[in-house]
Design a protein around this motif. Structure first.
Motif, PDB file in Angstrom:
ATOM      1  N   MET A   1     -10.410 -13.616  64.342  1.00 16.01           N
ATOM      2  CA  MET A   1      -9.159 -12.882  64.503  1.00 16.01           C
ATOM      3  C   MET A   1      -8.239 -13.232  63.340  1.00 16.01           C
ATOM      4  SD  MET A   1      -7.316 -10.805  66.453  1.00 16.01           S
ATOM      5  CE  MET A   1      -7.983 -10.881  68.116  1.00 16.01           C
ATOM      6  N   PHE A   2      -7.913 -12.233  62.539  1.00 12.87           N
ATOM      7  CA  PHE A   2      -7.036 -12.446  61.386  1.00 12.87           C
ATOM      8  C   PHE A   2      -5.574 -12.209  61.735  1.00 12.87           C
ATOM      9  CE2 PHE A   2     -11.115 -10.726  59.727  1.00 12.87           C
ATOM     10  CZ  PHE A   2     -11.561 -11.856  59.081  1.00 12.87           C
ATOM     11  N   PHE A   3      -5.351 -11.148  62.523  1.00 14.23           N
ATOM     12  CA  PHE A   3      -3.983 -10.769  62.861  1.00 14.23           C
ATOM     13  C   PHE A   3      -3.870 -10.616  64.374  1.00 14.23           C
ATOM     14  CE2 PHE A   3      -5.067  -8.956  58.684  1.00 14.23           C
ATOM     15  CZ  PHE A   3      -4.183  -9.685  57.898  1.00 14.23           C
ATOM     16  N   HIS A   4      -2.646 -10.691  64.887  1.00 15.46           N
ATOM     17  CA  HIS A   4      -2.442 -10.725  66.338  1.00 15.46           C
ATOM     18  C   HIS A   4      -1.497  -9.616  66.779  1.00 15.46           C
ATOM     19  CE1 HIS A   4      -4.456 -14.637  66.481  1.00 15.46           C
ATOM     20  NE2 HIS A   4      -3.784 -14.935  65.387  1.00 15.46           N
ATOM     21  N   ASP A   5      -1.579  -9.286  68.051  1.00 18.01           N
ATOM     22  CA  ASP A   5      -0.746  -8.233  68.621  1.00 18.01           C
ATOM     23  C   ASP A   5       0.727  -8.494  68.316  1.00 18.01           C
ATOM     24  OD1 ASP A   5      -3.098  -7.382  69.634  1.00 18.01           O
ATOM     25  OD2 ASP A   5      -2.645  -7.763  71.738  1.00 18.01           O
ATOM     26  N   GLY A   6       1.417  -7.415  67.996  1.00 21.14           N
ATOM     27  CA  GLY A   6       2.859  -7.514  67.800  1.00 21.14           C
ATOM     28  C   GLY A   6       3.291  -7.847  66.391  1.00 21.14           C
ATOM     29  N   GLU A   7       2.331  -8.173  65.515  1.00 28.51           N
ATOM     30  CA  GLU A   7       2.716  -8.486  64.133  1.00 28.51           C
ATOM     31  C   GLU A   7       3.211  -7.220  63.442  1.00 28.51           C
ATOM     32  OE1 GLU A   7       0.833 -11.460  61.681  1.00 28.51           O
ATOM     33  OE2 GLU A   7      -0.875 -11.439  63.061  1.00 28.51           O
ATOM     34  N   THR A   8       4.152  -7.404  62.567  1.00 26.84           N
ATOM     35  CA  THR A   8       4.727  -6.260  61.865  1.00 26.84           C
ATOM     36  C   THR A   8       3.946  -5.937  60.596  1.00 26.84           C
ATOM     37  OG1 THR A   8       6.213  -7.599  60.526  1.00 26.84           O
ATOM     38  CG2 THR A   8       7.026  -6.892  62.702  1.00 26.84           C
ATOM     39  N   VAL A   9       4.189  -4.741  60.092  1.00 21.10           N
ATOM     40  CA  VAL A   9       3.572  -4.314  58.837  1.00 21.10           C
ATOM     41  C   VAL A   9       3.923  -5.301  57.730  1.00 21.10           C
ATOM     42  CG1 VAL A   9       3.608  -2.532  57.056  1.00 21.10           C
ATOM     43  CG2 VAL A   9       3.524  -1.877  59.470  1.00 21.10           C
ATOM     44  N   ALA A  10       5.188  -5.690  57.657  1.00 20.10           N
ATOM     45  CA  ALA A  10       5.634  -6.607  56.605  1.00 20.10           C
ATOM     46  C   ALA A  10       4.951  -7.956  56.707  1.00 20.10           C
ATOM     47  CB  ALA A  10       7.150  -6.775  56.670  1.00 20.10           C
ATOM     48  N   ALA A  11       4.790  -8.462  57.918  1.00 21.60           N
ATOM     49  CA  ALA A  11       4.168  -9.778  58.108  1.00 21.60           C
ATOM     50  C   ALA A  11       2.705  -9.754  57.684  1.00 21.60           C
ATOM     51  CB  ALA A  11       4.290 -10.209  59.558  1.00 21.60           C
ATOM     52  N   ILE A  12       2.021  -8.674  58.006  1.00 24.17           N
ATOM     53  CA  ILE A  12       0.609  -8.561  57.634  1.00 24.17           C
ATOM     54  C   ILE A  12       0.447  -8.488  56.124  1.00 24.17           C
ATOM     55  CG2 ILE A  12      -1.365  -6.980  57.713  1.00 24.17           C
ATOM     56  CD1 ILE A  12      -0.519  -6.390  60.630  1.00 24.17           C
ATOM     57  N   LEU A  13       1.339  -7.749  55.472  1.00 23.00           N
ATOM     58  CA  LEU A  13       1.238  -7.583  54.031  1.00 23.00           C
ATOM     59  C   LEU A  13       1.814  -8.756  53.247  1.00 23.00           C
ATOM     60  CD1 LEU A  13       2.111  -3.782  53.655  1.00 23.00           C
ATOM     61  CD2 LEU A  13      -0.140  -4.880  53.543  1.00 23.00           C
ATOM     62  N   ALA A  14       2.412  -9.708  53.951  1.00 24.65           N
ATOM     63  CA  ALA A  14       2.979 -10.874  53.261  1.00 24.65           C
ATOM     64  C   ALA A  14       1.893 -11.678  52.558  1.00 24.65           C
ATOM     65  CB  ALA A  14       3.746 -11.751  54.244  1.00 24.65           C
ATOM     66  N   GLY A  15       0.654 -11.554  53.054  1.00 30.84           N
ATOM     67  CA  GLY A  15      -0.478 -12.182  52.374  1.00 30.84           C
ATOM     68  C   GLY A  15      -0.657 -13.642  52.710  1.00 30.84           C
ATOM     69  N   GLY A  16      -1.736 -14.203  52.161  1.00 33.21           N
ATOM     70  CA  GLY A  16      -1.988 -15.621  52.295  1.00 33.21           C
ATOM     71  C   GLY A  16      -2.911 -16.002  53.425  1.00 33.21           C
ATOM     72  N   ARG A  17      -3.158 -15.111  54.380  1.00 32.66           N
ATOM     73  CA  ARG A  17      -3.989 -15.478  55.530  1.00 32.66           C
ATOM     74  C   ARG A  17      -5.408 -14.938  55.457  1.00 32.66           C
ATOM     75  NH1 ARG A  17      -1.046 -13.496  60.668  1.00 32.66           N
ATOM     76  NH2 ARG A  17      -0.037 -12.055  59.226  1.00 32.66           N
ATOM     77  N   ILE A  18      -5.655 -14.072  54.504  1.00 31.94           N
ATOM     78  CA  ILE A  18      -6.966 -13.447  54.436  1.00 31.94           C
ATOM     79  C   ILE A  18      -7.368 -13.273  52.974  1.00 31.94           C
ATOM     80  CG2 ILE A  18      -5.915 -11.142  54.579  1.00 31.94           C
ATOM     81  CD1 ILE A  18      -8.382 -10.268  56.173  1.00 31.94           C
ATOM     82  N   ALA A  19      -8.624 -13.535  52.686  1.00 37.05           N
ATOM     83  CA  ALA A  19      -9.103 -13.537  51.305  1.00 37.05           C
ATOM     84  C   ALA A  19      -9.485 -12.130  50.855  1.00 37.05           C
ATOM     85  CB  ALA A  19     -10.288 -14.477  51.158  1.00 37.05           C
ATOM     86  N   LEU A  20      -8.497 -11.233  50.873  1.00 36.03           N
ATOM     87  CA  LEU A  20      -8.694  -9.884  50.362  1.00 36.03           C
ATOM     88  C   LEU A  20      -7.580  -9.575  49.384  1.00 36.03           C
ATOM     89  CD1 LEU A  20      -9.619  -7.725  53.511  1.00 36.03           C
ATOM     90  CD2 LEU A  20     -11.148  -8.442  51.666  1.00 36.03           C
ATOM     91  N   PRO A  21      -7.871  -8.816  48.332  1.00 35.07           N
ATOM     92  CA  PRO A  21      -6.803  -8.386  47.421  1.00 35.07           C
ATOM     93  C   PRO A  21      -5.734  -7.602  48.180  1.00 35.07           C
ATOM     94  CG  PRO A  21      -8.963  -7.941  46.463  1.00 35.07           C
ATOM     95  CD  PRO A  21      -9.196  -8.335  47.893  1.00 35.07           C
ATOM     96  N   GLN A  22      -4.513  -7.702  47.733  1.00 31.20           N
ATOM     97  CA  GLN A  22      -3.400  -7.035  48.401  1.00 31.20           C
ATOM     98  C   GLN A  22      -3.619  -5.524  48.499  1.00 31.20           C
ATOM     99  OE1 GLN A  22      -0.929  -8.344  49.902  1.00 31.20           O
ATOM    100  NE2 GLN A  22       0.581  -6.722  50.166  1.00 31.20           N
ATOM    101  N   LEU A  23      -4.153  -4.920  47.446  1.00 27.98           N
ATOM    102  CA  LEU A  23      -4.378  -3.479  47.466  1.00 27.98           C
ATOM    103  C   LEU A  23      -5.364  -3.094  48.560  1.00 27.98           C
ATOM    104  CD1 LEU A  23      -4.034  -0.635  46.342  1.00 27.98           C
ATOM    105  CD2 LEU A  23      -5.800  -1.170  44.640  1.00 27.98           C
ATOM    106  N   GLU A  24      -6.450  -3.871  48.692  1.00 31.37           N
ATOM    107  CA  GLU A  24      -7.443  -3.562  49.709  1.00 31.37           C
ATOM    108  C   GLU A  24      -6.858  -3.746  51.108  1.00 31.37           C
ATOM    109  OE1 GLU A  24     -11.138  -5.551  49.211  1.00 31.37           O
ATOM    110  OE2 GLU A  24     -11.541  -4.646  47.251  1.00 31.37           O
ATOM    111  N   LEU A  25      -6.098  -4.805  51.315  1.00 30.87           N
ATOM    112  CA  LEU A  25      -5.467  -5.024  52.611  1.00 30.87           C
ATOM    113  C   LEU A  25      -4.533  -3.866  52.955  1.00 30.87           C
ATOM    114  CD1 LEU A  25      -4.896  -6.721  55.096  1.00 30.87           C
ATOM    115  CD2 LEU A  25      -3.249  -8.048  53.758  1.00 30.87           C
ATOM    116  N   ARG A  26      -3.796  -3.413  51.965  1.00 28.86           N
ATOM    117  CA  ARG A  26      -2.878  -2.295  52.187  1.00 28.86           C
ATOM    118  C   ARG A  26      -3.659  -1.018  52.556  1.00 28.86           C
ATOM    119  NH1 ARG A  26       2.399  -1.718  50.832  1.00 28.86           N
ATOM    120  NH2 ARG A  26       2.318  -3.717  49.724  1.00 28.86           N
TER     121      ARG A  26
END
Length: 278
Positions: A1-26
């Motif tokens: 589980m990388f992300f959890h219920d209720g997290e915001t778009v901004a929090a997910i895109l803040a980065g640092g928790r998953i080893a994916l390039p920012q563009l791919e995560l977006r």
């Protein structure tokens, strides 16, 4: 589980928790939530729903396992067009745009063009979209690939004839074209690249001829003259080290003005020649 219920778009895109390039995560976030790039900015405080989080986590896990992002989001840009792709077809690559550019150069006004092994229809759709005067026919042996090509033609508002065919087999003897183009399978059987990167997930029969990498190119060169108008051109994409061999195949079949063209990386990527007048 990388992300959890209720997290915001901004929090997910803040980065640092998953080893994916920012563009791919977006891109994966946009696909999971159906939010556009602009909406991800204007709705940055929006909390993701449970099903959106589940989709995003699944997409991220598959991407980290190596699955191509084009398959995950179901689309790829090619020649300025948005194309649907799935595991039934190769992912269109930037170097193949050279083949379309050359087609624009050698296709006469109102000319007839044949795309052999069309896959997603990328080359045929790009030609038909750029040159609405052209009469475009596209062939593929895979019905699943033709379904993808058909949807891409429809979505990009172009008209073309699609035929299921093992190379030239479905054509009539009097079918003639001003230009034949192809990006056939040309990777040598057993090549290490087939088990690396995106190629691991792409249809193997569209990548390799299961032989020396030249068998499909030989077939095309051998039979193309019977379906080319006089002075018609044959243009084929091939491997980085196959240009000299493909030029010889063309010469052996009597083509004139045989030459190769380099892609943006300086690699001889496309070779072709002109059918003589006699």
């Amino acid at each position: 589980m990388f992300f959890h219920d209720g997290e915001t778009v901004a929090a997910i895109l803040a980065g640092g928790r998953i080893a994916l390039p920012q563009l791919e995560l977006r891109m994966l976030l946009g696909h999971a939530t159906k939010l556009s790039r602009v909406q991800m900015i204007t709705q940055s405080g929006r909390s993701l729903k449970n099903d959106e989080i589940q989709r995003l986590n699944d997409l991220c896990a598959r991407r980290m396992a190596g699955e191509p992002i084009a398959y995950l989001i179901g689309e790829r840009e090619f020649f300025g067009l948005s194309l649907h792709v799935d595991p039934a077809v190769l992912i269109p690559r930037p170097e193949t745009e050279l083949l379309v550019e050359l087609a624009m150069r050698y296709l006469p006004k109102g000319g007839r063009v044949l795309d052999m092994g069309t896959g997603s229809g990328a080359i045929a759709v790009a030609i038909a979209h750029t040159r609405p005067d052209a009469v475009v026919t596209a062939l593929d042996v895979s019905e699943a690939a033709l379904a993808v090509a058909r949807s891409n033609a429809r979505d990009n508002n172009v008209t073309m004839r699609l035929l299921r065919s093992d190379w030239f087999s479905a054509l009539n003897g009097d079918d003639r074209f001003d230009l034949i183009v192809s990006n056939p399978p040309y990777i040598v059987a057993g090549d290490a690249h087939l088990s690396e990167g995106d190629l691991r997930f792409e249809p193997v029969d569209a990548l390799t001829d299961h032989a020396d990498g030249l068998s499909a190119l030989r077939t095309i060169c051998r039979h193309a003259p019977a379906h080319l108008e006089r002075h018609g051109w044959l243009l084929m994409e091939h491997g980085y080290d196959q240009a000299a061999a493909v030029r010889q195949l063309l010469i052996d079949q009597g083509f004139e003005e045989v030459q190769s063209w380099k892609d943006l990386a300086g690699i001889e990527r496309v070779s072709g020649g002109k059918r003589p007048a006699t």
